[in-house]
Design a protein around this motif. Structure first.
Motif, PDB file in Angstrom:
ATOM      1  N   ILE A   1       0.680  -1.060   0.097  1.00 50.86           N
ATOM      2  CA  ILE A   1       0.240   0.031   0.281  1.00 50.86           C
ATOM      3  C   ILE A   1       0.812   1.299  -0.041  1.00 50.86           C
ATOM      4  CG2 ILE A   1      -1.501   1.044   0.829  1.00 50.86           C
ATOM      5  CD1 ILE A   1      -2.936  -1.500   0.116  1.00 50.86           C
ATOM      6  N   THR A   2       2.061   1.394   1.025  1.00 49.04           N
ATOM      7  CA  THR A   2       2.876   2.563   0.903  1.00 49.04           C
ATOM      8  C   THR A   2       3.750   2.436  -0.704  1.00 49.04           C
ATOM      9  OG1 THR A   2       3.140   2.073   2.985  1.00 49.04           O
ATOM     10  CG2 THR A   2       5.142   3.390   1.847  1.00 49.04           C
ATOM     11  N   ALA A   3       3.643   1.759  -1.580  1.00 47.20           N
ATOM     12  CA  ALA A   3       4.575   1.492  -2.827  1.00 47.20           C
ATOM     13  C   ALA A   3       3.636   2.517  -3.638  1.00 47.20           C
ATOM     14  CB  ALA A   3       5.248   0.148  -3.301  1.00 47.20           C
ATOM     15  N   LEU A   4       2.262   1.680  -3.528  1.00 48.68           N
ATOM     16  CA  LEU A   4       1.469   2.595  -4.333  1.00 48.68           C
ATOM     17  C   LEU A   4       0.635   3.709  -3.602  1.00 48.68           C
ATOM     18  CD1 LEU A   4      -1.634  -1.126  -3.907  1.00 48.68           C
ATOM     19  CD2 LEU A   4      -0.498  -0.244  -6.412  1.00 48.68           C
ATOM     20  N   LYS A   5       1.212   4.117  -2.744  1.00 52.67           N
ATOM     21  CA  LYS A   5       0.993   5.531  -2.850  1.00 52.67           C
ATOM     22  C   LYS A   5       2.452   7.110  -3.406  1.00 52.67           C
ATOM     23  CE  LYS A   5      -1.825   4.910   1.421  1.00 52.67           C
ATOM     24  NZ  LYS A   5      -2.268   4.927   2.811  1.00 52.67           N
ATOM     25  N   ILE A   6       3.399   5.622  -3.183  1.00 54.94           N
ATOM     26  CA  ILE A   6       3.860   6.425  -3.581  1.00 54.94           C
ATOM     27  C   ILE A   6       4.431   7.021  -5.017  1.00 54.94           C
ATOM     28  CG2 ILE A   6       6.700   6.486  -3.936  1.00 54.94           C
ATOM     29  CD1 ILE A   6       7.037   5.184  -0.735  1.00 54.94           C
ATOM     30  N   ASN A   7       3.830   5.557  -5.612  1.00 51.07           N
ATOM     31  CA  ASN A   7       3.519   5.519  -7.074  1.00 51.07           C
ATOM     32  C   ASN A   7       2.442   6.327  -7.825  1.00 51.07           C
ATOM     33  OD1 ASN A   7       5.731   4.078  -7.110  1.00 51.07           O
ATOM     34  ND2 ASN A   7       4.241   2.074  -7.565  1.00 51.07           N
ATOM     35  N   ASP A   8       1.188   6.047  -6.919  1.00 48.21           N
ATOM     36  CA  ASP A   8       0.501   7.618  -7.064  1.00 48.21           C
ATOM     37  C   ASP A   8       0.478   8.831  -6.898  1.00 48.21           C
ATOM     38  OD1 ASP A   8      -0.993   5.357  -7.833  1.00 48.21           O
ATOM     39  OD2 ASP A   8      -2.834   4.960  -6.170  1.00 48.21           O
ATOM     40  N   SER A   9       2.075   9.407  -6.290  1.00 43.78           N
ATOM     41  CA  SER A   9       1.610  10.630  -5.345  1.00 43.78           C
ATOM     42  C   SER A   9       2.254  11.233  -7.141  1.00 43.78           C
ATOM     43  CB  SER A   9       2.419  10.637  -3.800  1.00 43.78           C
ATOM     44  OG  SER A   9       2.431  12.035  -4.243  1.00 43.78           O
TER      45      SER A   9
END
Length: 120
Positions: free
Chosen positions: A92-100
């Motif tokens: 989830i953290t990786a998804l947030k980083i990639n989406d930001s």
């Protein structure tokens, strides 16, 4: 990535976790932990690898949809649930980083060197 795409990735991750059969030198759990340092790998390679792995596993074991659904009950086992939640939090953290739009992956000399080694 979009919200629906993120949901699909979480679903793929869940089935990939549940269907995991350790096959050295590949280590699925280590791949997830590596997302803390290399979140871009999620989009670059992991999602496609997970789709392929899940398809091959289902075809090899000839699993039905009902059998796949019963696999999710394994997540009720405390030890499995704890590990799954830990790895999912990294995802989830990786998804947030990639989406930001405000977060950029910094390509340090060490990271460039490691990526070069990985591509060899």
């Amino acid at each position: 990535m979009h919200k629906n795409n993120n949901n699909e990735i979480v679903t793929l991750f869940t089935y990939r976790y549940l269907l995991n059969e350790p096959q050295p030198p590949h280590d699925f759990k280590q791949d997830i932990e590596d997302l803390r340092v290399f979140p871009e790998r999620l989009e670059i390679s992991h999602v496609d690898e997970w789709r392929s792995y899940i398809r091959r596993y289902i075809n090899r074991k000839k699993l039905s949809d009902a059998e796949l659904e019963t696999l999710t009950k394994r997540l009720d086992i405390p030890e499995i649930s704890e590990e799954f939640q830990y790895l999912k939090s990294i995802l989830i953290t990786a998804l947030k980083i990639n989406d930001s739009p405000e977060i950029k992956v910094i390509n340090t000399p060490l990271k460039a060197y490691l990526n070069k080694l990985i591509k060899m």
